[in-house]
Design an enzyme around this catalytic site. Structure first.
Site, PDB file in Angstrom:
ATOM      1  N   ASP A  96      -3.375   8.014   6.416  1.00  0.00           N
ATOM      2  CA  ASP A  96      -2.248   7.793   7.327  1.00  0.00           C
ATOM      3  C   ASP A  96      -2.620   6.597   8.207  1.00  0.00           C
ATOM      4  O   ASP A  96      -3.538   6.703   9.022  1.00  0.00           O
ATOM      5  CB  ASP A  96      -2.012   9.008   8.239  1.00  0.00           C
ATOM      6  CG  ASP A  96      -1.566  10.259   7.492  1.00  0.00           C
ATOM      7  OD1 ASP A  96      -2.068  10.496   6.371  1.00  0.00           O
ATOM      8  OD2 ASP A  96      -0.744  11.001   8.037  1.00  0.00           O
ATOM      9  N   LYS A 160       6.113   8.086   8.105  1.00  0.00           N
ATOM     10  CA  LYS A 160       5.800   9.120   9.098  1.00  0.00           C
ATOM     11  C   LYS A 160       6.320   8.710  10.466  1.00  0.00           C
ATOM     12  O   LYS A 160       6.225   7.545  10.856  1.00  0.00           O
ATOM     13  CB  LYS A 160       4.276   9.316   9.105  1.00  0.00           C
ATOM     14  CG  LYS A 160       3.723  10.289  10.131  1.00  0.00           C
ATOM     15  CD  LYS A 160       2.220  10.391   9.944  1.00  0.00           C
ATOM     16  CE  LYS A 160       1.519  11.123  11.076  1.00  0.00           C
ATOM     17  NZ  LYS A 160       0.057  11.157  10.894  1.00  0.00           N
ATOM     18  N   LYS A 189       7.309  12.342   6.619  1.00  0.00           N
ATOM     19  CA  LYS A 189       6.444  13.253   7.365  1.00  0.00           C
ATOM     20  C   LYS A 189       6.841  13.209   8.836  1.00  0.00           C
ATOM     21  O   LYS A 189       6.961  12.137   9.427  1.00  0.00           O
ATOM     22  CB  LYS A 189       4.979  12.864   7.210  1.00  0.00           C
ATOM     23  CG  LYS A 189       4.024  13.707   8.070  1.00  0.00           C
ATOM     24  CD  LYS A 189       2.570  13.341   7.815  1.00  0.00           C
ATOM     25  CE  LYS A 189       1.629  14.016   8.805  1.00  0.00           C
ATOM     26  NZ  LYS A 189       0.206  13.687   8.549  1.00  0.00           N
TER      27      LYS A 189
END
Length: 232
Positions: A96, A160, A189
Site C-alpha cells: 500500500d 484506497k 479499499k
C-alpha cells in the site's frame, strides 16, 4: 445494506492495522497471533517490521502488507521503489503506497503516472498485490477523478481512500465515487476511521472490497453477536 455476510467472510475483507511509531516486538507478536486467530486477510504494518511479522505469521494464510512512504507520501519515486522491493524481498504479500500529493496538487500528472507505473510494475513482477492510497481528505473532487483515471490506465489491484493519519478517513461518498469511476476494473479499499461493524458494512455496501482498520476484532465480534454465529 449488506446483511448476509458471515464473520468469516468479513474477516477475509479486513486489513488489520498496526502502524504506530511505538510498537514492541511483543506487541507485534500478539497482534500477529490475534490476526491469525481471526484469519484476517492481511496485517497492515510499516515496512521495517515485515520480516518479523512474516515470521510471526508463519503457518497462517494471513498476508503481510507493507505501507510504503507512509503516511505522507513525500519521498521520491526511486525511494518508494526501493522500499517496495525491500519489503517484497523480506516477505510482503501486498503493498500500500501513498501518492505524492504535492505533485498531484502541482498538476504534475506525468509524475503521478510514472510513480504509479513504477510501483505497480514491481508488484506485478513479484506477484504481489498493489494498492494506491489517495488520501482523499486533502483532495478535490477533480483530483480524486484524475487519480482514478490514471489508475484505470495503470491498473493497480486496489485504490484506497486514506492512510488513517490525515485530517479525515474513509467516507461512504468517496467509496461510491471511486467505485463508480473504476467499476470492476480495479477494487476499492476503505480505510481510516472505520471503528465498528455498521461503519464497515456501510463501506462494503458502497463498493469497498477491503476494509483497513485497527478494529477488526471488534467488527468480527459484533457480527458474531448480531448474527448469533459462534464462528471465528
Amino acid at each position: 445494506m449488506k446483511t448476509n455476510i458471515t464473520p468469516k467472510e468479513i474477516a477475509k475483507m479486513i486489513d488489520q492495522t498496526l502502524l504506530k511509531a511505538f510498537v514492541s516486538d511483543e506487541d507485534f507478536r500478539t497482534f500477529c497471533e490475534e490476526s491469525a486467530r481471526y484469519d484476517f486477510k492481511m496485517v497492515a504494518i510499516n515496512s521495517a517490521p515485515v520480516l518479523k511479522c512474516k515470521a510471526f505469521l508463519k503457518g497462517s494464510d494471513v498476508h503481510v502488507g507493507a505501507a510504503i512512504s507512509f503516511p505522507l507520501g513525500q519521498t521520491t519515486i526511486e525511494t518508494k521503489v526501493f522500499e517496495t522491493k525491500k519489503a517484497i524481498e523480506e516477505g510482503a504479500d501486498e503493498i500500500d503506497y501513498v501518492v505524492n500529493i504535492v505533485e498531484l496538487k502541482n498538476r504534475n500528472l506525468d509524475y503521478i503516472r510514472r510513480e504509479m507505473e513504477s510501483i505497480v510494475a514491481v508488484c506485478r513482477e513479484a506477484g504481489v498485490m498493489s494498492k494506491v492510497i489517495f488520501e482523499n481528505c486533502y483532495l478535490t473532487q477533480d483530483e480524486k477523478e484524475i487519480l482514478c483515471k490514471i489508475a484505470l490506465e495503470v491498473k493497480p489491484d486496489y485504490i484506497k481512500t486514506s492512510t488513517g493519519f490525515g485530517t479525515g478517513g474513509a467516507t461512504v461518498e468517496d467509496v461510491r465515487l471511486m467505485k463508480s469511476l473504476v467499476g470492476d476494473k480495479i477494487k476499492v479499499k476503505a480505510a481510516g476511521g472505520i471503528r465498528d461493524l455498521d461503519g464497515a458494512l456501510a463501506m462494503i455496501e458502497a463498493g469497498a472490497e477491503r476494509i483497513g482498520t485497527s478494529a477488526g476484532v471488534k467488527i468480527v465480534e459484533e457480527l458474531k453477536q448480531r448474527s448469533g454465529c459462534a464462528e471465528a
